[in-house]
Design an enzyme around this catalytic site. Structure first.
Site, PDB file in Angstrom:
ATOM      1  N   ARG A 327       0.847  -1.208   0.139  1.00  0.00           N
ATOM      2  CA  ARG A 327       0.178   0.538  -0.073  1.00  0.00           C
ATOM      3  C   ARG A 327       0.800   0.964   0.127  1.00  0.00           C
ATOM      4  NH1 ARG A 327      -3.495  -3.376   3.887  1.00  0.00           N
ATOM      5  NH2 ARG A 327      -5.489  -3.548   2.117  1.00  0.00           N
ATOM      6  N   LYS A 349       3.603  11.544 -11.202  1.00  0.00           N
ATOM      7  CA  LYS A 349       2.649  10.434 -11.728  1.00  0.00           C
ATOM      8  C   LYS A 349       3.303   9.165 -11.617  1.00  0.00           C
ATOM      9  CE  LYS A 349      -0.411  13.270 -14.387  1.00  0.00           C
ATOM     10  NZ  LYS A 349      -1.254  13.456 -15.428  1.00  0.00           N
ATOM     11  N   GLU A 391      10.430  19.171 -24.215  1.00  0.00           N
ATOM     12  CA  GLU A 391       8.909  19.011 -22.785  1.00  0.00           C
ATOM     13  C   GLU A 391      10.144  20.335 -21.730  1.00  0.00           C
ATOM     14  OE1 GLU A 391       7.183  17.393 -21.241  1.00  0.00           O
ATOM     15  OE2 GLU A 391       6.679  15.794 -22.540  1.00  0.00           O
ATOM     16  N   LYS A 433       7.260  23.351 -13.552  1.00  0.00           N
ATOM     17  CA  LYS A 433       6.255  21.864 -13.739  1.00  0.00           C
ATOM     18  C   LYS A 433       5.551  22.439 -11.999  1.00  0.00           C
ATOM     19  CE  LYS A 433       5.552  17.296 -14.303  1.00  0.00           C
ATOM     20  NZ  LYS A 433       5.909  15.971 -14.710  1.00  0.00           N
ATOM     21  N   GLU A 443      -4.542  16.689 -11.138  1.00  0.00           N
ATOM     22  CA  GLU A 443      -5.590  17.351 -12.367  1.00  0.00           C
ATOM     23  C   GLU A 443      -6.609  17.059 -12.009  1.00  0.00           C
ATOM     24  OE1 GLU A 443      -5.063  15.525 -16.531  1.00  0.00           O
ATOM     25  OE2 GLU A 443      -3.247  15.563 -14.996  1.00  0.00           O
ATOM     26  N   ARG A 450      -2.979  21.411 -13.822  1.00  0.00           N
ATOM     27  CA  ARG A 450      -1.874  20.210 -14.041  1.00  0.00           C
ATOM     28  C   ARG A 450      -2.358  19.449 -15.671  1.00  0.00           C
ATOM     29  NH1 ARG A 450       0.585  15.921 -10.289  1.00  0.00           N
ATOM     30  NH2 ARG A 450       1.880  15.277 -12.089  1.00  0.00           N
ATOM     31  N   ASN A 454      -0.208  18.614 -20.561  1.00  0.00           N
ATOM     32  CA  ASN A 454      -0.212  17.856 -21.406  1.00  0.00           C
ATOM     33  C   ASN A 454      -0.743  18.822 -23.040  1.00  0.00           C
ATOM     34  OD1 ASN A 454      -0.985  15.578 -20.222  1.00  0.00           O
ATOM     35  ND2 ASN A 454      -2.903  16.846 -19.723  1.00  0.00           N
ATOM     36  N   HIS A 457       0.080  16.843 -26.316  1.00  0.00           N
ATOM     37  CA  HIS A 457       0.645  15.212 -26.241  1.00  0.00           C
ATOM     38  C   HIS A 457      -0.145  14.406 -26.389  1.00  0.00           C
ATOM     39  CE1 HIS A 457       3.527  16.364 -23.093  1.00  0.00           C
ATOM     40  NE2 HIS A 457       3.940  15.189 -22.666  1.00  0.00           N
ATOM     41  N   HIS A 475       9.010   9.657 -27.338  1.00  0.00           N
ATOM     42  CA  HIS A 475       7.829  10.425 -26.491  1.00  0.00           C
ATOM     43  C   HIS A 475       8.090  12.096 -26.656  1.00  0.00           C
ATOM     44  CE1 HIS A 475       5.313  11.551 -24.060  1.00  0.00           C
ATOM     45  NE2 HIS A 475       5.939  11.999 -22.990  1.00  0.00           N
TER      46      HIS A 475
END
Length: 577
Positions: A327, A349, A391, A433, A443, A450, A454, A457, A475
């Site tokens: 957990r 994330k 980025e 960021k 988000e 947030r 993207n 993206h 990416h």
């Protein structure tokens, strides 16, 4: 306070603190300043030369020299041996801590500490905050020869000097290794040893610390050079226990793992390393299951930290392993690509891919720390640097016009692996960021927040998905093309001036970055890319969602973007129907 010491009552289990006259602890004025304006604190075992080297170092730097032991005796009104005899070591350490704090509150100096001072966690934290710490490391035979006949040292009266020093080395060296700088001092004369200290200081670059403050936690993004070799020292103060699981891939392991493992050994951090295949295919349920099984078989505890050591794939995968095992296990990011340093390592994330799309199984799980080592980027091919740089450009285009202007001036230097340019680029992108994440960690804002991260993206992920995430398109390369497409879509919708699209395109072209679908050596159908967009996890109520821009630094989220407009932009960029 009185400087007199009286015997504690015989029936008192814990004697009161040593009465210290802290007014007698001098805050001397310095006649010169080291570049950082910080004090220099010398740590090490007795016999390491802290006092002799410290005096010479202070003279050469134009700083006052202070011996912490002398100041303790002055404040206590008796010798350290008497303090040990009357009050014991615990009381002495308490007094030592208070004296060192008082000294470091004053102007810069060279401070020689007692051998046990740095072992106190609060003293160590204070030294890291206010000073440059230097460990004078000496081999046992040299120390033994230097301490012969020092009967005034209480610890040397407990057993033979050799046994005492050997025991202290075992206990203290892993903690001394947390010092900012380590200098090996053997049988060299004082001038030679002092020169080595000065040289080490000149070559050492203190890393930049960028604090991330969230509602329920905070951590530092540490940015600098040679951080992998110092990872043990940087992480030891923040780990819940000195036990970690390293998750990395075969490529990073061959390049950097030996340095990371050595730095952990140096600070007595126990570790187990798990290695996966490089590439997006490792972000799978199968790899996830194998890693969790290995960790549980190892007998992991809830205070055992998972270290993600690699690029974005490893960071996402290891982060999800940490988030879901027992957990939630503590988690550290050591990103080794520019893309992961400025993007996936910050914000919490984590996730793995499914056959339905990218990162569809994941969790938010914030790290204890992020170590972004610019030195690791020197091993990357330019293509990987370009993917990461996209980025950084994205951050400027979203909401930081000065950052985009910085990119226009210094982008080529960053892609050429100039250490200063890379460090500054990573700092600015991470700072941007961090501000966005702090305002909208999960988000949840209905617009902006947030989700702005993207930008580009939705297009980029569709291109990656169409190629099966097989590495033919990185990416960051997809994001690079997606940035221009997002501005092209904004222009088509009449919300952005065409001059800003031209400026973005010019910057991408100037650095040889992917900018158009037609430039790729693969054929794409607009219908296929649209289908991938409609399965994107950012879809809501079946409506296409995009990040658009009113101009450079003026991004915004928009739902229900007309599908025909998106299709037209794709066709104009080189797709077939």
């Amino acid at each position: 306070m009185s400087s007199r010491i009286s015997y504690p009552p015989h029936d008192t289990a814990d004697p009161p603190p040593i009465p210290l006259d802290l007014e007698r602890v001098g805050n001397r004025q310095s006649t010169g300043l080291i570049p950082s304006g910080r004090s220099i604190v010398l740590v090490g075992l007795m016999g390491a030369g802290k006092t002799t080297i410290g005096r010479r170092l202070a003279t050469r730097l134009g700083l006052p020299f202070v011996d912490a032991d002398v100041e303790i005796e002055r404040a206590a009104g008796c010798s350290i041996a008497d303090v040990f005899r009357l009050y014991g070591e615990a009381a002495f350490r308490d007094g030592e801590r208070r004296v060192i704090r008082r000294l470091l509150e004053g102007p810069p100096m060279v401070l020689a500490t007692g051998g046990g001072a740095y072992m106190d966690a609060s003293t160590r934290a204070l030294v890291h905050e206010r000073a440059i710490s230097i460990w004078l490391r000496c081999p046992l035979p040299v120390l033994l020869r230097r301490v012969q006949g020092r009967n005034h040292r209480p610890l040397l009266n407990e057993a033979s000097p050799r046994d005492v020093l050997a025991r202290l080395m075992t206990i203290r060296h892993p903690v001394y290794a947390e010092a900012d700088i380590i200098v090996d001092c053997g049988d060299h004369n004082v001038d030679h040893s002092t020169s080595r200290v000065i040289e080490a200081m000149a070559l050492s670059r203190r890393p930049v610390r960028l604090p991330i403050h969230l509602s329920h936690t905070s951590y530092d993004v540490v940015i600098g050079t040679d951080l992998i070799a110092r990872a043990g020292a940087l992480l030891a103060p923040v780990l819940p226990q000195k036990r970690v699981i390293i998750i990395t891939d075969e490529t990073v392991a061959s390049l950097h793992l030996a340095r990371l493992e050595e730095s952990l050994r140096e600070t007595a951090i126990a570790f187990r390393t798990l290695v996966v295949k490089p590439g997006e295919q490792s972000k799978s349920l199968g790899t996830y299951e194998r890693l969790v099984d290995d960790i549980l078989k190892e007998g992991v505890e809830r205070k055992t930290t998972v270290i993600a050591f690699g690029g974005g794939v490893v960071g996402d995968l290891a982060g999800f392993v940490a988030a879901s095992t027992l957990r939630g296990l503590p988690f550290v990011q050591i990103p080794t690509t520019l893309l992961s340093q400025v993007d996936s390592s910050v914000g919490g994330k984590t996730g793995i891919n499914t056959r339905w799309g990218k990162n569809l199984l994941g969790a938010f799980h914030q790290p204890l720390a992020v170590l972004a080592d610019a030195s690791a980027l020197a091993t990357l091919p330019r293509r990987e640097l370009v993917a990461g740089y996209a980025e950084i450009v994205k951050a400027g285009l979203i909401g930081d016009i000065p950052l985009f202007e910085w990119c226009e001036k210094h982008g080529e230097a960053a892609l050429a692996c100039d250490p200063q340019a890379l460090t500054e680029a990573v700092r600015q992108a991470c700072a941007f960021k961090a501000r966005v994440v702090a305002a909208d960690e999960r988000e949840q804002q209905s617009s902006g927040g947030r989700a702005l991260l993207n930008l580009g993206h939705t297009f980029g992920h569709a291109l990656e998905a169409e190629l099966g995430y097989d590495g033919r398109l990185l990416h960051g390369e997809g994001v690079s093309i997606g940035l221009r497409l997002a501005f092209a879509l904004s222009v088509k919708l009449g919300v952005c001036p065409e001059s800003d699209l031209e400026r973005v395109t010019a910057h991408l072209d100037a650095l040889g970055m992917p900018a158009r679908i037609r430039d790729l050596p693969y054929a794409f159908r607009a219908a296929d890319l649209m289908a991938h967009m409609q399965r994107d996890k950012k879809m809501q109520d079946g409506q296409l969602s995009f990040v658009l821009a009113n101009g450079i630094g003026q991004a915004f989220t928009s739902r229900n973007v007309p599908a025909d407009s998106v299709r037209d932009v794709l066709l104009e960029d080189g797709c077939s129907p």
